[in-house]
Design a protein around this motif. Structure first.
Motif, PDB file in Angstrom:
ATOM      1  N   PRO A 182       8.864  -0.257  -1.948  1.00 45.38           N
ATOM      2  CA  PRO A 182       9.266  -1.422  -3.068  1.00 45.38           C
ATOM      3  C   PRO A 182       8.481  -1.677  -3.833  1.00 45.38           C
ATOM      4  O   PRO A 182       8.681  -2.092  -4.965  1.00 45.38           O
ATOM      5  CB  PRO A 182      10.205  -2.195  -2.454  1.00 45.38           C
ATOM      6  N   GLU A 183       7.031  -1.738  -3.255  1.00 43.16           N
ATOM      7  CA  GLU A 183       5.938  -2.097  -4.054  1.00 43.16           C
ATOM      8  C   GLU A 183       5.359  -1.340  -5.225  1.00 43.16           C
ATOM      9  O   GLU A 183       4.818  -1.456  -6.042  1.00 43.16           O
ATOM     10  CB  GLU A 183       4.734  -2.573  -3.269  1.00 43.16           C
ATOM     11  N   VAL A 184       5.976  -0.100  -5.221  1.00 38.00           N
ATOM     12  CA  VAL A 184       5.571   0.999  -6.260  1.00 38.00           C
ATOM     13  C   VAL A 184       6.511   0.840  -7.729  1.00 38.00           C
ATOM     14  O   VAL A 184       7.593   0.986  -7.471  1.00 38.00           O
ATOM     15  CB  VAL A 184       5.651   2.584  -5.632  1.00 38.00           C
ATOM     16  N   LEU A 185       5.925   0.619  -8.633  1.00 31.92           N
ATOM     17  CA  LEU A 185       6.425   0.603  -9.767  1.00 31.92           C
ATOM     18  C   LEU A 185       6.641   1.956 -10.526  1.00 31.92           C
ATOM     19  O   LEU A 185       7.639   2.328 -11.336  1.00 31.92           O
ATOM     20  CB  LEU A 185       5.440  -0.457 -11.108  1.00 31.92           C
ATOM     21  N   SER A 234      -2.402   6.684   0.358  1.00 35.01           N
ATOM     22  CA  SER A 234      -2.849   6.016  -0.816  1.00 35.01           C
ATOM     23  C   SER A 234      -2.032   4.940  -1.201  1.00 35.01           C
ATOM     24  O   SER A 234      -2.267   3.816  -1.441  1.00 35.01           O
ATOM     25  CB  SER A 234      -2.921   6.786  -2.028  1.00 35.01           C
ATOM     26  N   ILE A 235      -0.767   4.970  -1.016  1.00 36.51           N
ATOM     27  CA  ILE A 235       0.264   4.020  -1.339  1.00 36.51           C
ATOM     28  C   ILE A 235       0.058   2.804  -0.427  1.00 36.51           C
ATOM     29  O   ILE A 235       0.212   1.567  -0.769  1.00 36.51           O
ATOM     30  CB  ILE A 235       1.698   4.545  -1.240  1.00 36.51           C
ATOM     31  N   ILE A 265      -4.061   2.051  -3.330  1.00 34.75           N
ATOM     32  CA  ILE A 265      -4.593   2.963  -4.188  1.00 34.75           C
ATOM     33  C   ILE A 265      -4.141   3.420  -5.755  1.00 34.75           C
ATOM     34  O   ILE A 265      -3.244   3.784  -5.582  1.00 34.75           O
ATOM     35  CB  ILE A 265      -5.237   3.941  -3.420  1.00 34.75           C
ATOM     36  N   THR A 266      -4.807   3.130  -6.632  1.00 36.83           N
ATOM     37  CA  THR A 266      -4.317   3.457  -8.084  1.00 36.83           C
ATOM     38  C   THR A 266      -4.326   4.595  -8.388  1.00 36.83           C
ATOM     39  O   THR A 266      -3.627   5.213  -9.237  1.00 36.83           O
ATOM     40  CB  THR A 266      -4.454   2.074  -9.282  1.00 36.83           C
ATOM     41  N   SER A 325      -1.761   8.721 -10.494  1.00 32.79           N
ATOM     42  CA  SER A 325      -1.586   7.485 -10.883  1.00 32.79           C
ATOM     43  C   SER A 325      -0.680   6.600 -10.395  1.00 32.79           C
ATOM     44  O   SER A 325       0.710   6.938 -10.601  1.00 32.79           O
ATOM     45  CB  SER A 325      -1.920   7.415 -12.743  1.00 32.79           C
ATOM     46  N   ILE A 326      -0.810   5.842  -9.463  1.00 29.14           N
ATOM     47  CA  ILE A 326       0.046   4.765  -9.021  1.00 29.14           C
ATOM     48  C   ILE A 326       0.019   3.657  -9.387  1.00 29.14           C
ATOM     49  O   ILE A 326      -1.118   2.675  -9.449  1.00 29.14           O
ATOM     50  CB  ILE A 326      -0.037   4.950  -7.588  1.00 29.14           C
ATOM     51  N   GLU A 327       1.162   2.907 -10.191  1.00 24.02           N
ATOM     52  CA  GLU A 327       1.251   1.640 -10.430  1.00 24.02           C
ATOM     53  C   GLU A 327       2.093   0.784  -9.590  1.00 24.02           C
ATOM     54  O   GLU A 327       3.057   1.173  -9.087  1.00 24.02           O
ATOM     55  CB  GLU A 327       1.740   1.687 -11.645  1.00 24.02           C
ATOM     56  N   TYR A 328       1.493  -0.520  -9.334  1.00 26.75           N
ATOM     57  CA  TYR A 328       2.095  -1.260  -8.408  1.00 26.75           C
ATOM     58  C   TYR A 328       2.929  -2.764  -9.136  1.00 26.75           C
ATOM     59  O   TYR A 328       2.425  -2.965  -9.727  1.00 26.75           O
ATOM     60  CB  TYR A 328       1.256  -1.779  -7.149  1.00 26.75           C
TER      61      TYR A 328
END
Length: 110
Positions: free
Chosen positions: A9-12, A68-69, A73-74, A105-108
């Motif tokens: 749920p923290e992943v945007l 990574s999640i 890690i972004t 690319s991971i945005e949180y």
């Protein structure tokens, strides 16, 4: 099965881009535009091999992305070599070895 959104749920957002290189020449053979990954899908990060004759190949990035999640890690970059067989005639004799370079690319959510 839970979705990416439910499991993390923290992943945007998650964006991906791939480059594929020929195993014999090392030349870039294909690239993808940056794509948004649908967070409502099951969190399964297996990338098919781009070589159309490849048998039982592909690139399993599940552990890399899940770790990574968890570590927040972004930017995730790396490469993977396909361990499938180059074609049906070369099963058990010659690996595909197509190289994938991946960029995530991971945005949180803060």
């Amino acid at each position: 099965m839970a979705s990416i959104r439910e499991d993390y749920p923290e992943v945007l957002s998650i964006k991906s881009q791939f480059k594929f290189y020929d195993s014999e020449t090392g030349r870039l053979t294909n690239t993808t535009d940056q794509r948004d990954i649908n967070l409502d899908f099951y969190p399964h990060f297996n990338i098919n091999c781009i070589c159309w004759e490849c048998v039982n190949g592909g690139h399993d990035l599940n552990m890399i992305i899940h770790t990574s999640i968890k570590e927040r890690i972004t930017d995730v970059t790396g490469s993977s070599i396909c361990q499938g067989w180059q074609d049906r005639q070369r099963i058990n004799r010659h690996r595909c070895n197509t190289r994938l370079e991946y960029f995530y690319s991971i945005e949180y959510i803060d």
